[in-house]
Design a protein around this motif. Structure first.
Motif, mmCIF file in Angstrom:
data_model
loop_
_atom_site.group_PDB
_atom_site.id
_atom_site.type_symbol
_atom_site.label_atom_id
_atom_site.label_comp_id
_atom_site.label_asym_id
_atom_site.label_seq_id
_atom_site.Cartn_x
_atom_site.Cartn_y
_atom_site.Cartn_z
ATOM 1 N N THR A 259 -1.127 -0.708 -11.191
ATOM 2 C CA THR A 259 -1.694 0.469 -11.862
ATOM 3 C C THR A 259 -2.981 0.911 -11.164
ATOM 4 O OG1 THR A 259 -0.753 -0.087 -14.027
ATOM 5 C CG2 THR A 259 -2.715 1.310 -14.009
ATOM 6 N N PRO A 260 -3.085 2.189 -10.777
ATOM 7 C CA PRO A 260 -4.302 2.674 -10.100
ATOM 8 C C PRO A 260 -5.435 2.941 -11.093
ATOM 9 C CG PRO A 260 -2.744 4.469 -10.306
ATOM 10 C CD PRO A 260 -2.053 3.239 -10.867
ATOM 11 N N GLY A 340 -0.819 -6.240 3.701
ATOM 12 C CA GLY A 340 -1.493 -6.689 4.919
ATOM 13 C C GLY A 340 -1.987 -8.110 4.823
ATOM 14 N N GLY A 341 -2.768 -8.485 5.826
ATOM 15 C CA GLY A 341 -3.357 -9.813 5.842
ATOM 16 C C GLY A 341 -4.859 -9.734 5.993
ATOM 17 N N GLY A 342 -5.564 -10.714 5.506
ATOM 18 C CA GLY A 342 -7.022 -10.721 5.621
ATOM 19 C C GLY A 342 -7.644 -9.624 4.787
ATOM 20 N N GLY A 343 -8.751 -9.068 5.323
ATOM 21 C CA GLY A 343 -9.464 -8.047 4.569
ATOM 22 C C GLY A 343 -8.723 -6.735 4.489
ATOM 23 N N ALA A 344 -7.773 -6.499 5.414
ATOM 24 C CA ALA A 344 -7.060 -5.224 5.429
ATOM 25 C C ALA A 344 -6.229 -5.025 4.174
ATOM 26 C CB ALA A 344 -6.167 -5.134 6.660
ATOM 27 N N ASP A 345 -5.740 -6.110 3.582
ATOM 28 C CA ASP A 345 -4.859 -5.943 2.434
ATOM 29 C C ASP A 345 -5.581 -5.379 1.222
ATOM 30 O OD1 ASP A 345 -6.352 -8.069 1.638
ATOM 31 O OD2 ASP A 345 -4.683 -9.443 1.267
ATOM 32 N N GLN A 346 -6.903 -5.451 1.196
ATOM 33 C CA GLN A 346 -7.636 -4.897 0.062
ATOM 34 C C GLN A 346 -7.454 -3.394 -0.023
ATOM 35 O OE1 GLN A 346 -9.255 -6.652 -2.313
ATOM 36 N NE2 GLN A 346 -8.558 -8.514 -1.297
ATOM 37 N N SER A 347 -7.534 -2.707 1.106
ATOM 38 C CA SER A 347 -7.404 -1.252 1.099
ATOM 39 C C SER A 347 -5.951 -0.807 1.185
ATOM 40 C CB SER A 347 -8.204 -0.645 2.261
ATOM 41 O OG SER A 347 -7.780 -1.194 3.497
ATOM 42 N N ILE A 348 -5.132 -1.548 1.954
ATOM 43 C CA ILE A 348 -3.722 -1.188 2.055
ATOM 44 C C ILE A 348 -3.019 -1.440 0.728
ATOM 45 C CG2 ILE A 348 -1.529 -1.757 3.176
ATOM 46 C CD1 ILE A 348 -3.101 -2.476 5.668
ATOM 47 N N GLY A 349 -3.358 -2.530 0.096
ATOM 48 C CA GLY A 349 -2.741 -2.877 -1.178
ATOM 49 C C GLY A 349 -1.229 -2.981 -1.045
ATOM 50 N N LEU A 352 0.620 1.871 -1.854
ATOM 51 C CA LEU A 352 0.247 3.042 -2.644
ATOM 52 C C LEU A 352 -1.059 2.834 -3.406
ATOM 53 C CD1 LEU A 352 3.689 4.165 -4.159
ATOM 54 C CD2 LEU A 352 2.482 5.156 -2.213
ATOM 55 N N VAL A 353 -1.286 1.627 -3.875
ATOM 56 C CA VAL A 353 -2.466 1.329 -4.697
ATOM 57 C C VAL A 353 -3.220 0.157 -4.083
ATOM 58 C CG1 VAL A 353 -3.281 0.692 -7.004
ATOM 59 C CG2 VAL A 353 -1.253 2.137 -6.759
ATOM 60 N N SER A 354 -4.528 0.318 -3.893
ATOM 61 C CA SER A 354 -5.325 -0.767 -3.313
ATOM 62 C C SER A 354 -5.438 -1.929 -4.290
ATOM 63 C CB SER A 354 -6.729 -0.259 -2.964
ATOM 64 O OG SER A 354 -7.484 -0.014 -4.138
ATOM 65 N N VAL A 355 -5.767 -3.097 -3.750
ATOM 66 C CA VAL A 355 -5.906 -4.286 -4.591
ATOM 67 C C VAL A 355 -7.018 -4.086 -5.615
ATOM 68 C CG1 VAL A 355 -6.555 -6.734 -4.590
ATOM 69 C CG2 VAL A 355 -4.960 -5.868 -2.867
ATOM 70 N N ASP A 356 -8.160 -3.573 -5.170
ATOM 71 C CA ASP A 356 -9.286 -3.385 -6.100
ATOM 72 C C ASP A 356 -8.919 -2.445 -7.237
ATOM 73 O OD1 ASP A 356 -10.990 -5.114 -4.817
ATOM 74 O OD2 ASP A 356 -12.000 -3.573 -3.642
ATOM 75 N N SER A 357 -8.224 -1.352 -6.914
ATOM 76 C CA SER A 357 -7.849 -0.398 -7.957
ATOM 77 C C SER A 357 -6.865 -1.025 -8.932
ATOM 78 C CB SER A 357 -7.236 0.858 -7.326
ATOM 79 O OG SER A 357 -6.965 1.836 -8.300
ATOM 80 N N ALA A 358 -5.879 -1.755 -8.421
ATOM 81 C CA ALA A 358 -4.879 -2.381 -9.294
ATOM 82 C C ALA A 358 -5.488 -3.442 -10.199
ATOM 83 C CB ALA A 358 -3.760 -2.990 -8.451
ATOM 84 N N LEU A 359 -6.561 -4.092 -9.730
ATOM 85 C CA LEU A 359 -7.205 -5.134 -10.538
ATOM 86 C C LEU A 359 -8.400 -4.599 -11.319
ATOM 87 C CD1 LEU A 359 -7.058 -8.188 -8.096
ATOM 88 C CD2 LEU A 359 -5.370 -7.398 -9.761
ATOM 89 N N VAL A 378 -2.503 -11.519 -7.228
ATOM 90 C CA VAL A 378 -2.151 -10.692 -6.076
ATOM 91 C C VAL A 378 -0.835 -11.187 -5.507
ATOM 92 C CG1 VAL A 378 -2.828 -9.897 -3.784
ATOM 93 C CG2 VAL A 378 -4.571 -10.233 -5.557
ATOM 94 N N ALA A 379 0.177 -10.308 -5.484
ATOM 95 C CA ALA A 379 1.494 -10.643 -4.939
ATOM 96 C C ALA A 379 1.499 -10.326 -3.445
ATOM 97 C CB ALA A 379 2.580 -9.848 -5.665
ATOM 98 N N ARG A 380 1.443 -11.350 -2.618
ATOM 99 C CA ARG A 380 1.343 -11.182 -1.174
ATOM 100 C C ARG A 380 2.674 -10.716 -0.580
ATOM 101 N NH1 ARG A 380 -4.039 -11.001 -0.090
ATOM 102 N NH2 ARG A 380 -5.093 -12.515 -1.457
ATOM 103 N N GLY A 381 2.571 -9.712 0.289
ATOM 104 C CA GLY A 381 3.756 -9.206 0.971
ATOM 105 C C GLY A 381 4.695 -8.415 0.091
#
Length: 402
Positions: A259-260, A340-349, A352-359, A378-381
């Protein structure tokens, strides 16, 4: 803004229908109206561009759009007038056929293909369909699968989807959870092109009526919201409590899947593109294409929940939302996907929705949802739509809702 209260539409749907896509008279009438509107829109774009070229407008800088006149203007007007006449004639003929007694003419049958098409169409232009009284507009309904039990699980789908969208890769979170937890899954179908706050107000009213007539006493209600559905659920709780509705008293848990809460970057990018196109008189006519984004889509820019969040304008860049905290007394959980992996996955999420927004994380304390780490995952991949079928996501749902 709430709508006039009506009895909830309830459908019992034990199994998907055949995959045929029959076109009924109401569908044809709606399609004719959309086709005429499309012709009008295209001719206005062409006329505006023609006017800018004929007037030798400078390449940059805002300038009032002046559609070309004279003989060329007459031709554009004639095209629009002709399409309107043809459209009105076809609509009148189809209306006559639609008024025939049952069995005298072809009737549309519900099918997964037709419903998927209408749900996608409503997600993109559903607000326009409602404003113009188009019969293709989807009305809110509840789909109850299984007997009425004391525990109710409400599932609220996302943008451009419907209740059948919960079935992905042979899995349905609602059906699986109902079997494991002994509850009744109730799927909401709604027009995701309308404002989040409008759908939420109607959902609150209809849910109050549904649970008020539930065949057995309701012990508990849990809500699972996918993407936009989580925003609709949050707004419904807030508006329902403000209105003194009874149903929020049964609410025990809420789970948000992708959820965004703090908005979606893709819609913010689309809004900036809309503004950039408007900076040139040669590109300004094409902003009409960019404006073919429903009220529901524009609400995703910042995660609007309340009417006041959008009444200042659909294309506002600044985040001026009224902060809405998670409901007191309700245990809330959130799942984010990360490709993504590492710090990139925070913005890529999840794509459609970034990790920070979803959480629900926000740099402004007033907007941060303050979900404890024990209630987030966080569901990886996992891509956005695969949140519907991922075994790890289901395991979390089962653990949290048990």
């Amino acid at each position: 803004m709430g709508l006039a209260r009506r009895e909830p539409a309830i459908t019992s749907s034990p199994a998907p229908r055949p995959a045929a896509f029959p076109v009924g008279i109401a569908d044809a009438r709606g399609a004719v109206r959309l086709a005429v509107a499309g012709i009008h829109g295209v001719t206005r774009i062409a006329q505006g561009l023609h006017g800018s070229i004929a007037g030798l407008a400078p390449p940059l800088g805002r300038r009032r759009e002046r559609p070309v006149g004279g003989l060329s203007g007459f031709v554009y007007d004639a095209v629009r007038a002709g399409s309107s006449v043809v459209g009105s004639t076809l609509d009148a003929v189809l209306a006559g056929l639609q008024a025939l007694p049952a069995g005298a003419g072809p009737a549309a049958q519900e099918s997964p293909a037709r419903r998927a098409f209408l749900s996608a169409l409503n997600g993109v232009v559903g607000d326009y369909l409602v404003r113009t009284g188009n019969p293709l507009a989807v009305e809110m309904e509840f789909v109850v699968r299984g007997p009425a039990l004391p525990r109710v699980l409400l599932l609220v789908h996302g943008l451009c989807m419907d209740d059948l969208g919960w079935q992905r890769k042979g899995h349905d979170h609602g059906a699986a959870l109902a079997a494991a937890l002994g509850c009744t899954p109730v799927y909401v179908r709604y027009n995701s092109g309308r404002h989040v706050s409008e759908n939420a107000a109607e959902l609150s009213d209809q849910l109050d009526a549904l649970l008020g007539r539930w065949p057995v006493p309701v012990e508990s209600l849990a809500i699972v919201g996918l993407s936009m559905g989580g925003l609709v659920a949050r707004s419904a709780v807030r508006q329902g409590r403000d209105a003194g509705a009874a149903w929020p008293r049964h609410l025990r848990k809420m789970v948000f899947l992708g959820t965004p809460h703090e908005g979606a970057a893709l819609e913010r990018g689309g809004n900036w593109l809309h503004a950039v196109l408007g900076a040139s008189p040669y590109l300004a006519p094409f902003t009409r294409l960019g404006s073919v984004r429903s009220d529901g889509i524009t609400d995703l820019r910042h995660g609007n929940l309340l009417p006041g969040d959008w009444q200042g304008g659909r294309y506002r860049h600044a985040d001026t939302r009224t902060p809405v905290s998670l409901p007191r007394g309700v245990r809330c959980y959130a799942v984010a996907g990360a490709l993504g992996g590492g710090g990139a996955d925070q913005s890529i999420g999840d794509g459609l929705v970034s990790v920070d927004s979803a959480l629900g994380r926000h740099p402004r304390p007033s907007h941060d949802l303050r979900l404890p780490a024990s209630r987030t995952w966080v569901a990886r991949g996992v891509h956005h739509l695969d949140l519907l079928s991922d075994p790890g996501v289901y395991a979390r749902l089962l653990r949290w809702l048990r």
